[in-house]
Design a protein around this motif. Sequence first.
Motif, PDB file in Angstrom:
ATOM      1  N   ARG A 159       0.832  -1.190   0.000  1.00 42.60           N
ATOM      2  CA  ARG A 159       0.000   0.000   0.000  1.00 42.60           C
ATOM      3  C   ARG A 159       0.875   1.252   0.000  1.00 42.60           C
ATOM      4  O   ARG A 159       1.961   1.261   0.595  1.00 42.60           O
ATOM      5  CB  ARG A 159      -0.900   0.040   1.237  1.00 42.60           C
ATOM      6  CG  ARG A 159      -2.118  -0.875   1.206  1.00 42.60           C
ATOM      7  CD  ARG A 159      -2.920  -0.661   2.466  1.00 42.60           C
ATOM      8  NE  ARG A 159      -4.247  -1.242   2.400  1.00 42.60           N
ATOM      9  CZ  ARG A 159      -4.664  -2.230   3.182  1.00 42.60           C
ATOM     10  NH1 ARG A 159      -3.825  -2.775   4.051  1.00 42.60           N
ATOM     11  NH2 ARG A 159      -5.893  -2.675   3.093  1.00 42.60           N
ATOM     12  N   ASN A 188     -13.242   4.754  -1.211  1.00 44.87           N
ATOM     13  CA  ASN A 188     -14.040   4.224  -2.322  1.00 44.87           C
ATOM     14  C   ASN A 188     -14.795   3.016  -1.783  1.00 44.87           C
ATOM     15  O   ASN A 188     -14.211   1.962  -1.546  1.00 44.87           O
ATOM     16  CB  ASN A 188     -13.115   3.830  -3.475  1.00 44.87           C
ATOM     17  CG  ASN A 188     -13.834   3.164  -4.634  1.00 44.87           C
ATOM     18  OD1 ASN A 188     -15.020   2.868  -4.554  1.00 44.87           O
ATOM     19  ND2 ASN A 188     -13.115   2.918  -5.710  1.00 44.87           N
ATOM     20  N   GLY A 192     -12.553   0.148  -3.361  1.00 43.32           N
ATOM     21  CA  GLY A 192     -11.353   0.541  -2.642  1.00 43.32           C
ATOM     22  C   GLY A 192     -10.797  -0.569  -1.781  1.00 43.32           C
ATOM     23  O   GLY A 192     -11.449  -1.578  -1.522  1.00 43.32           O
ATOM     24  N   THR A 193      -9.576  -0.389  -1.306  1.00 44.37           N
ATOM     25  CA  THR A 193      -8.917  -1.408  -0.478  1.00 44.37           C
ATOM     26  C   THR A 193      -8.776  -0.992   0.980  1.00 44.37           C
ATOM     27  O   THR A 193      -8.384  -1.807   1.811  1.00 44.37           O
ATOM     28  CB  THR A 193      -7.506  -1.702  -1.021  1.00 44.37           C
ATOM     29  OG1 THR A 193      -6.729  -0.503  -0.973  1.00 44.37           O
ATOM     30  CG2 THR A 193      -7.563  -2.197  -2.448  1.00 44.37           C
ATOM     31  N   THR A 194      -9.073   0.258   1.273  1.00 43.91           N
ATOM     32  CA  THR A 194      -8.816   0.783   2.612  1.00 43.91           C
ATOM     33  C   THR A 194      -9.996   1.617   3.077  1.00 43.91           C
ATOM     34  O   THR A 194     -10.525   2.439   2.325  1.00 43.91           O
ATOM     35  CB  THR A 194      -7.544   1.650   2.617  1.00 43.91           C
ATOM     36  OG1 THR A 194      -6.450   0.905   2.069  1.00 43.91           O
ATOM     37  CG2 THR A 194      -7.187   2.088   4.030  1.00 43.91           C
ATOM     38  N   PHE A 214     -13.026   4.751  -8.610  1.00 47.94           N
ATOM     39  CA  PHE A 214     -11.639   5.187  -8.472  1.00 47.94           C
ATOM     40  C   PHE A 214     -11.426   6.600  -8.986  1.00 47.94           C
ATOM     41  O   PHE A 214     -10.659   7.372  -8.396  1.00 47.94           O
ATOM     42  CB  PHE A 214     -10.722   4.218  -9.217  1.00 47.94           C
ATOM     43  CG  PHE A 214      -9.264   4.585  -9.136  1.00 47.94           C
ATOM     44  CD1 PHE A 214      -8.549   4.396  -7.968  1.00 47.94           C
ATOM     45  CD2 PHE A 214      -8.615   5.136 -10.224  1.00 47.94           C
ATOM     46  CE1 PHE A 214      -7.211   4.742  -7.880  1.00 47.94           C
ATOM     47  CE2 PHE A 214      -7.281   5.485 -10.156  1.00 47.94           C
ATOM     48  CZ  PHE A 214      -6.574   5.285  -8.981  1.00 47.94           C
ATOM     49  N   TRP A 217     -12.530   9.014  -6.427  1.00 51.91           N
ATOM     50  CA  TRP A 217     -11.581   8.938  -5.303  1.00 51.91           C
ATOM     51  C   TRP A 217     -10.336   9.765  -5.597  1.00 51.91           C
ATOM     52  O   TRP A 217      -9.874  10.542  -4.757  1.00 51.91           O
ATOM     53  CB  TRP A 217     -11.226   7.468  -5.072  1.00 51.91           C
ATOM     54  CG  TRP A 217     -10.191   7.222  -4.022  1.00 51.91           C
ATOM     55  CD1 TRP A 217     -10.398   7.006  -2.705  1.00 51.91           C
ATOM     56  CD2 TRP A 217      -8.772   7.175  -4.229  1.00 51.91           C
ATOM     57  NE1 TRP A 217      -9.197   6.822  -2.060  1.00 51.91           N
ATOM     58  CE2 TRP A 217      -8.178   6.921  -2.979  1.00 51.91           C
ATOM     59  CE3 TRP A 217      -7.950   7.323  -5.337  1.00 51.91           C
ATOM     60  CZ2 TRP A 217      -6.804   6.811  -2.811  1.00 51.91           C
ATOM     61  CZ3 TRP A 217      -6.583   7.211  -5.185  1.00 51.91           C
ATOM     62  CH2 TRP A 217      -6.020   6.961  -3.927  1.00 51.91           C
ATOM     63  N   GLY A 228      -5.695   9.242   0.966  1.00 50.36           N
ATOM     64  CA  GLY A 228      -6.144   7.959   0.455  1.00 50.36           C
ATOM     65  C   GLY A 228      -5.032   6.949   0.568  1.00 50.36           C
ATOM     66  O   GLY A 228      -3.853   7.313   0.640  1.00 50.36           O
ATOM     67  N   VAL A 230      -3.840   3.292  -1.360  1.00 51.94           N
ATOM     68  CA  VAL A 230      -4.107   2.408  -2.494  1.00 51.94           C
ATOM     69  C   VAL A 230      -2.933   1.466  -2.710  1.00 51.94           C
ATOM     70  O   VAL A 230      -1.835   1.701  -2.206  1.00 51.94           O
ATOM     71  CB  VAL A 230      -4.331   3.214  -3.798  1.00 51.94           C
ATOM     72  CG1 VAL A 230      -5.693   3.855  -3.822  1.00 51.94           C
ATOM     73  CG2 VAL A 230      -3.233   4.240  -4.002  1.00 51.94           C
ATOM     74  N   ALA A 234      -0.935   1.896  -8.323  1.00 47.72           N
ATOM     75  CA  ALA A 234      -1.540   3.172  -8.718  1.00 47.72           C
ATOM     76  C   ALA A 234      -0.488   4.243  -8.980  1.00 47.72           C
ATOM     77  O   ALA A 234      -0.697   5.147  -9.794  1.00 47.72           O
ATOM     78  CB  ALA A 234      -2.509   3.641  -7.640  1.00 47.72           C
ATOM     79  N   TYR A 245       2.100  10.372  -4.372  1.00 47.99           N
ATOM     80  CA  TYR A 245       2.105   9.059  -3.722  1.00 47.99           C
ATOM     81  C   TYR A 245       3.340   8.947  -2.840  1.00 47.99           C
ATOM     82  O   TYR A 245       4.457   9.228  -3.276  1.00 47.99           O
ATOM     83  CB  TYR A 245       2.092   7.948  -4.757  1.00 47.99           C
ATOM     84  CG  TYR A 245       0.822   7.891  -5.592  1.00 47.99           C
ATOM     85  CD1 TYR A 245      -0.344   7.343  -5.073  1.00 47.99           C
ATOM     86  CD2 TYR A 245       0.799   8.395  -6.901  1.00 47.99           C
ATOM     87  CE1 TYR A 245      -1.512   7.289  -5.830  1.00 47.99           C
ATOM     88  CE2 TYR A 245      -0.364   8.339  -7.666  1.00 47.99           C
ATOM     89  CZ  TYR A 245      -1.511   7.787  -7.123  1.00 47.99           C
ATOM     90  OH  TYR A 245      -2.667   7.737  -7.885  1.00 47.99           O
ATOM     91  N   SER A 254      -2.370  -5.216   1.002  1.00 45.11           N
ATOM     92  CA  SER A 254      -3.746  -5.518   0.609  1.00 45.11           C
ATOM     93  C   SER A 254      -3.739  -6.758  -0.269  1.00 45.11           C
ATOM     94  O   SER A 254      -2.707  -7.150  -0.808  1.00 45.11           O
ATOM     95  CB  SER A 254      -4.377  -4.337  -0.126  1.00 45.11           C
ATOM     96  OG  SER A 254      -3.642  -4.025  -1.293  1.00 45.11           O
TER      97      SER A 254
END
Length: 283
Positions: A159, A188, A192-194, A214, A217, A228, A230, A234, A245, A254
């Motif tokens: 992540r 999301n 989403g993952t989180t 997405f 988001w 966020g 991800v 990404a 990022y 994840s």
Amino acid sequence: MDIELRHLRAFLVLCEEANYTRAAARLHMSQPALTRTVQQLERLVECRLVERTSRRFGLTDEGATLLEHARRIVADIDAVRAELLRRSAVEIGFAWLLPDAWFAAVRERYEARGGRLRPRRVEDPIAALDARTIDIAVYRRHIRLPSRFASRVIATERRVLAVSASSALATGEPRTWAGLAHWPLVVNTVSGTTDAASWPESDPVREVVTCTNFDEWLELVAAGRGIGVVPELARVRAPHPGVVYREIPDAPPSRVLLAWRAKPEPPRPVRDFLGVVDAVCAG
């Protein structure tokens, strides 16, 4: 009424078994139903096919002729069906970003066997799977699936933190996972993952901004509505001029999962695809 494939298959099995009881069991039908099917076939061809004797099973000359042709007809139909099944594409639905290395390996192996894969971008892969508009769903959320579905983990992903370029978090030392627990969070809710529950000690008054895809988001993060989190993919595949990022060294990974309809049994192309998935994941 015309001769149907079921008539020919029943006749072939009866000839192979030379016994109504065994043939009916093999065809998963009752003996009277098998007898009616053969008699119906005889009416359709307007001649007797099976000798009427209690001592042994036998075919008339017409029955022997039909047997020769029926074997060829059924074999041809089965061959055409198998060829068409090999050509049919398995549709893989995903909400965003298929895992690169995994998908490349699976596609290469599956298509080398004559199959075809067709990736499809959908907002909600699980809903699309339930609606039968796709064959395989790629998803990342921890959700409870219907009992008719099966799933498996195909990969794990690091992540990363996504923040607005104007955020104080866009520069400086990387933050710890626990250190991000109180910042406003963009979630999301579909793919989403989180979410806030991803932190063991979630802040009950934490501000959470939700969206359903997405693209939304990404724009909310760029607008500074919250941070966020991800998968690392990404960073390369979804750059945005307003988003930075950052690493989170101790972030829990994840998971990427596949889901498919297991009840009733999926068609052969899907089963073949899942076999390739097992081989790729096994290394």
